[in-house]
Design an enzyme around this catalytic site. Sequence first.
Site, PDB file in Angstrom:
ATOM      1  N   LYS A  13       0.813  -1.226   0.000  1.00  0.00           N
ATOM      2  CA  LYS A  13       0.000   0.000   0.000  1.00  0.00           C
ATOM      3  C   LYS A  13       0.845   1.275   0.000  1.00  0.00           C
ATOM      4  O   LYS A  13       0.542   2.208  -0.720  1.00  0.00           O
ATOM      5  CB  LYS A  13      -0.912   0.040   1.231  1.00  0.00           C
ATOM      6  CG  LYS A  13      -2.116  -0.849   1.141  1.00  0.00           C
ATOM      7  CD  LYS A  13      -3.222  -0.371   2.085  1.00  0.00           C
ATOM      8  CE  LYS A  13      -2.751  -0.246   3.517  1.00  0.00           C
ATOM      9  NZ  LYS A  13      -2.639  -1.529   4.223  1.00  0.00           N
ATOM     10  N   ARG A  88     -10.491   1.716   9.543  1.00  0.00           N
ATOM     11  CA  ARG A  88     -10.066   0.358   9.863  1.00  0.00           C
ATOM     12  C   ARG A  88     -11.242  -0.534  10.224  1.00  0.00           C
ATOM     13  O   ARG A  88     -11.111  -1.737  10.273  1.00  0.00           O
ATOM     14  CB  ARG A  88      -9.115   0.380  11.067  1.00  0.00           C
ATOM     15  CG  ARG A  88      -7.675   0.603  10.688  1.00  0.00           C
ATOM     16  CD  ARG A  88      -6.760   0.266  11.848  1.00  0.00           C
ATOM     17  NE  ARG A  88      -5.524   1.003  11.771  1.00  0.00           N
ATOM     18  CZ  ARG A  88      -4.540   0.714  10.943  1.00  0.00           C
ATOM     19  NH1 ARG A  88      -4.637  -0.304  10.123  1.00  0.00           N
ATOM     20  NH2 ARG A  88      -3.457   1.447  10.914  1.00  0.00           N
ATOM     21  N   ARG A 127      12.161 -12.521   3.275  1.00  0.00           N
ATOM     22  CA  ARG A 127      12.952 -11.303   3.151  1.00  0.00           C
ATOM     23  C   ARG A 127      14.168 -11.337   4.081  1.00  0.00           C
ATOM     24  O   ARG A 127      14.080 -11.747   5.230  1.00  0.00           O
ATOM     25  CB  ARG A 127      12.074 -10.088   3.476  1.00  0.00           C
ATOM     26  CG  ARG A 127      12.821  -8.750   3.334  1.00  0.00           C
ATOM     27  CD  ARG A 127      11.898  -7.610   3.159  1.00  0.00           C
ATOM     28  NE  ARG A 127      10.806  -7.587   4.131  1.00  0.00           N
ATOM     29  CZ  ARG A 127       9.664  -6.946   3.948  1.00  0.00           C
ATOM     30  NH1 ARG A 127       9.475  -6.268   2.841  1.00  0.00           N
ATOM     31  NH2 ARG A 127       8.718  -6.974   4.866  1.00  0.00           N
ATOM     32  N   ARG A 160      14.368  -9.620   9.742  1.00  0.00           N
ATOM     33  CA  ARG A 160      13.816  -8.682  10.727  1.00  0.00           C
ATOM     34  C   ARG A 160      12.833  -9.406  11.632  1.00  0.00           C
ATOM     35  O   ARG A 160      12.112 -10.300  11.180  1.00  0.00           O
ATOM     36  CB  ARG A 160      13.092  -7.526  10.018  1.00  0.00           C
ATOM     37  CG  ARG A 160      14.029  -6.495   9.426  1.00  0.00           C
ATOM     38  CD  ARG A 160      13.277  -5.240   9.014  1.00  0.00           C
ATOM     39  NE  ARG A 160      11.867  -5.510   8.660  1.00  0.00           N
ATOM     40  CZ  ARG A 160      11.152  -4.766   7.860  1.00  0.00           C
ATOM     41  NH1 ARG A 160      11.679  -3.692   7.310  1.00  0.00           N
ATOM     42  NH2 ARG A 160       9.901  -5.044   7.598  1.00  0.00           N
ATOM     43  N   ARG A 171      -0.376 -10.556  12.174  1.00  0.00           N
ATOM     44  CA  ARG A 171      -0.824  -9.308  11.516  1.00  0.00           C
ATOM     45  C   ARG A 171      -1.952  -9.587  10.533  1.00  0.00           C
ATOM     46  O   ARG A 171      -2.918  -8.831  10.447  1.00  0.00           O
ATOM     47  CB  ARG A 171       0.347  -8.683  10.747  1.00  0.00           C
ATOM     48  CG  ARG A 171       1.235  -7.762  11.542  1.00  0.00           C
ATOM     49  CD  ARG A 171       1.946  -6.751  10.655  1.00  0.00           C
ATOM     50  NE  ARG A 171       2.745  -7.335   9.607  1.00  0.00           N
ATOM     51  CZ  ARG A 171       4.052  -7.621   9.701  1.00  0.00           C
ATOM     52  NH1 ARG A 171       4.684  -7.356  10.813  1.00  0.00           N
ATOM     53  NH2 ARG A 171       4.711  -8.142   8.691  1.00  0.00           N
TER      54      ARG A 171
END
Length: 214
Positions: A13, A88, A127, A160, A171
Amino acid sequence: MRIILLGAPGAGKGTQAKLICEKYNITHLSTGDIFRMNIKNKTTLGVQAKEYIDKGQLVPDALTIQVVEDRLIKEDCKNGFLLDGFPRTVFQAEELNKFLQSTNNTLDVVLLIDVPNEFILERNVGRRICSSCGRSYHIKFNPPEKLGICDFCGDKLIQRNDDNEETVKERLTVYKNHTHPLIDYYWTNHCLSTVDGRDDILTVSKNIFSALDT
Ligand SMILES: [Zn+2]
């Protein structure tokens, strides 16, 4: 142009929001940024919000709505805006609707960057970031020449903390429970436009622009 941008965390986004706002010359409103600005300037709303944030609590809907509305009446939103991170919840969406009606405005489009959960999971969990220079790699899509080593500076690549599988899944669950109902809401109440977010950045933005221009 008045746009709401929706999509799961990790759908890309932020990058697309920037490109859209540049092209259509509208103001990018991220709720996170608006809160930070209010807190920094010690506005009444900022002081109130900070109390919740410092305690690690969610800022209540009523306060969030007030903060956003307070921002939407500013001069730089006259030409249009893109909301990112708000609404939200369906309640926030309904309140936003009332507010826009009271100012004789309407939303032009609610844009959903659609990316399946498995894809977001793979993209995030794979990642790797260089511990010194910060360059970003992906074990499958953009691997370094030597496993675990940065091509550029030769330092160690790390994952990370917020890219670990459990955190990403958490999430996505939070998103599904709280924000996903918004998609149904906008599907029935407004023109929801969906763009496939699995493509590369430029292809996604090209598809977004053609959706916005029709
Ligand atoms: Zn490096």
